[in-house]
Scaffold this motif. Structure first.
Motif, mmCIF file in Angstrom:
data_model
loop_
_atom_site.group_PDB
_atom_site.id
_atom_site.type_symbol
_atom_site.label_atom_id
_atom_site.label_comp_id
_atom_site.label_asym_id
_atom_site.label_seq_id
_atom_site.Cartn_x
_atom_site.Cartn_y
_atom_site.Cartn_z
ATOM 1 N N LYS A 1 84.311 95.544 -85.482
ATOM 2 C CA LYS A 1 84.170 94.417 -86.407
ATOM 3 C C LYS A 1 85.202 93.343 -86.108
ATOM 4 N N ALA A 2 86.463 93.738 -86.017
ATOM 5 C CA ALA A 2 87.551 92.780 -85.836
ATOM 6 C C ALA A 2 87.416 92.059 -84.496
ATOM 7 N N ASN A 3 87.140 92.817 -83.433
ATOM 8 C CA ASN A 3 87.138 92.214 -82.101
ATOM 9 C C ASN A 3 85.891 91.385 -81.817
ATOM 10 N N VAL A 4 84.751 91.842 -82.322
ATOM 11 C CA VAL A 4 83.522 91.058 -82.154
ATOM 12 C C VAL A 4 83.630 89.758 -82.958
ATOM 13 N N SER A 5 84.218 89.840 -84.153
ATOM 14 C CA SER A 5 84.386 88.631 -84.968
ATOM 15 C C SER A 5 85.342 87.647 -84.302
ATOM 16 N N THR A 6 86.405 88.155 -83.710
ATOM 17 C CA THR A 6 87.348 87.286 -82.997
ATOM 18 C C THR A 6 86.649 86.582 -81.834
ATOM 19 N N HIS A 7 85.886 87.355 -81.067
ATOM 20 C CA HIS A 7 85.127 86.810 -79.940
ATOM 21 C C HIS A 7 84.262 85.633 -80.407
ATOM 22 N N GLU A 8 83.532 85.864 -81.484
ATOM 23 C CA GLU A 8 82.633 84.833 -82.004
ATOM 24 C C GLU A 8 83.416 83.625 -82.550
ATOM 25 N N ARG A 9 84.496 83.902 -83.285
ATOM 26 C CA ARG A 9 85.266 82.826 -83.913
ATOM 27 C C ARG A 9 85.884 81.910 -82.853
ATOM 28 N N GLU B 1 74.088 89.946 -87.413
ATOM 29 C CA GLU B 1 73.729 88.744 -86.655
ATOM 30 C C GLU B 1 74.724 88.510 -85.517
ATOM 31 N N VAL B 2 75.993 88.712 -85.816
ATOM 32 C CA VAL B 2 77.025 88.490 -84.801
ATOM 33 C C VAL B 2 76.933 89.556 -83.709
ATOM 34 N N GLY C 1 83.591 91.735 -73.890
ATOM 35 C CA GLY C 1 84.199 92.646 -72.923
ATOM 36 C C GLY C 1 84.065 92.208 -71.476
ATOM 37 N N THR C 2 84.145 90.895 -71.216
ATOM 38 C CA THR C 2 84.185 90.422 -69.828
ATOM 39 C C THR C 2 85.651 90.285 -69.425
ATOM 40 N N LEU C 3 86.108 91.161 -68.529
ATOM 41 C CA LEU C 3 87.541 91.278 -68.273
ATOM 42 C C LEU C 3 87.882 91.142 -66.790
ATOM 43 N N PHE C 4 89.024 90.542 -66.533
ATOM 44 C CA PHE C 4 89.509 90.378 -65.167
ATOM 45 C C PHE C 4 90.919 90.922 -65.058
ATOM 46 N N ASN C 5 91.298 91.323 -63.847
ATOM 47 C CA ASN C 5 92.653 91.832 -63.641
ATOM 48 C C ASN C 5 93.683 90.721 -63.715
#
Lengths: 71, 272
Positions: free
Chosen positions: B67-75, A15-16, B92-96
């Motif tokens: 898993k870790a990074n997508v979960s962090t993004h969501e949290r 889902e995420v 993964g939206t990144l700026f310099n």
């Protein structure tokens, strides 16, 4: 009244992933990262998951024959 | 000796007021705000080697990293969402630099404000419907006169013809089940849509991805007024009562950051 009976915080990784990788605003940042091949990532996840399963199965199976157990 | 590595600016979301971060572990995530013209971007510094093109290509193949990074993004976005309306950005939206992020806020500012205005007092909920096709086929057999008729014919036919009729029967059942899947998922979507401001139908995910026995037949998202969430959930319960014994199962999750309802106008994206 705010009924949260079916709000599931135990949402699956799926889902995420389905949201965080597929949706959300896209702007052109300085660095444009394309995670557009999400199907590939899913498949990659699947392959990884099944290779873990396979490893566990192999570990569970007794090794017969002259093969030495790896150390 | 350690080299000082270059860092990039990772953008999570944009809000129209500085959020309270007591809920999120902002010290762990090194979150900070870049505020510009009444908008507030929630960002953190990340290592370039981890998130540049090369690094990301490698890391996206690593299940644990994803898993870790997508979960962090969501949290992080959920934490901000607790006290403010948010526009969630794609992973993964990144700026310099902070300045280039600020320039982006300048460019898209009016559009972000319009989106945030639209999102006020609303929540995104997700509804996925799955179907156990074999179970549905079982319930179809008794409902269709054409199928019952062919069954009678099979019983009074010689084996050769019975074989042929069996094939025809299987075809009819499959057709009928398909029609039911379309009818039920469309009906469910329409009923839920009536209770929402906006609704989206997304790509169905295959079994290799869902890792479920049954097939996904609807993948949808709804933008619902906070006051209407109760009605929406009652409708989900009603749909469950009607359809679950026919082989359908309904997964409702929320509230989510409004990932599905923050689209920028195409024109703008193309020009950017």
């Amino acid at each position: 009244m705010h009924n949260v009976a079916i709000t599931s915080k135990e949402v699956t990784l799926l889902e995420v992933l389905d949201r965080v990788l597929n949706k959300g605003v896209v702007v052109s940042g300085d660095i444009v990262i394309s995670v557009a091949d999400v199907d590939l990532i899913y498949l990659g996840l699947k392959v990884l998951l099944s290779s873990v399963e396979t490893m566990e199965q192999l570990r569970g199976a007794p090794i017969t024959g002259p093969m030495q157990e790896a150390t | 000796m350690q080299m000082i590595e270059k860092q990039l600016v990772y953008l999570y979301c944009v809000t129209n007021k500085e959020p309270k971060l007591t809920e999120t572990k902002d010290s762990v995530d090194n979150l900070y705000f870049i505020c510009h013209r009444g908008l507030c971007a929630v960002a953190s510094k990340v290592e370039e080697s981890e998130f540049d093109e090369e690094g990301l290509k490698k890391n996206m193949a690593d299940l644990e990293w994803v898993k870790a990074n997508v979960s962090t993004h969501e949290r992080i976005i959920e934490g901000v969402m607790a006290s403010a309306d948010v526009i969630p950005f794609k992973f993964g939206t990144l700026f310099n630099t902070d300045n280039s992020l600020k320039a982006m806020l300048e460019e898209y500012g009016e559009e972000f404000k319009a989106i945030l205005g639209k999102l006020g007092d609303k929540e995104e909920w997700g509804v996925k419907i799955y179907c156990d096709t074999e179970k549905l086929k079982g319930s179809v057999i008794n409902g269709e006169s054409e199928i019952l008729q062919i069954e009678n014919e099979i019983n009074s036919s010689p084996p050769g013809r019975a074989f042929f009729l069996e094939k025809k029967k299987a075809e009819l059942i499959a057709q009928s089940a398909n029609a039911k899947i379309n009818e039920y998922s469309q009906e469910s979507f329409e009923l839920l849509k009536e209770l929402s401001f906006e609704a989206r139908i997304n790509k169905l995910l295959p079994k290799e991805v869902t890792e479920r026995e049954d097939d996904m037949v609807l993948n949808s998202a709804f933008l619902i007024g906070k006051d209407e969430v109760g009605d929406f959930i009652n409708m989900i319960d009603t749909l469950k009562m009607h359809y679950e014994n026919k082989g359908f199962s309904i997964d409702c999750t929320g509230p989510w950051p409004p990932y599905n309802f923050c689209g920028l106008s195409k024109q703008k994206v193309r020009n950017a």
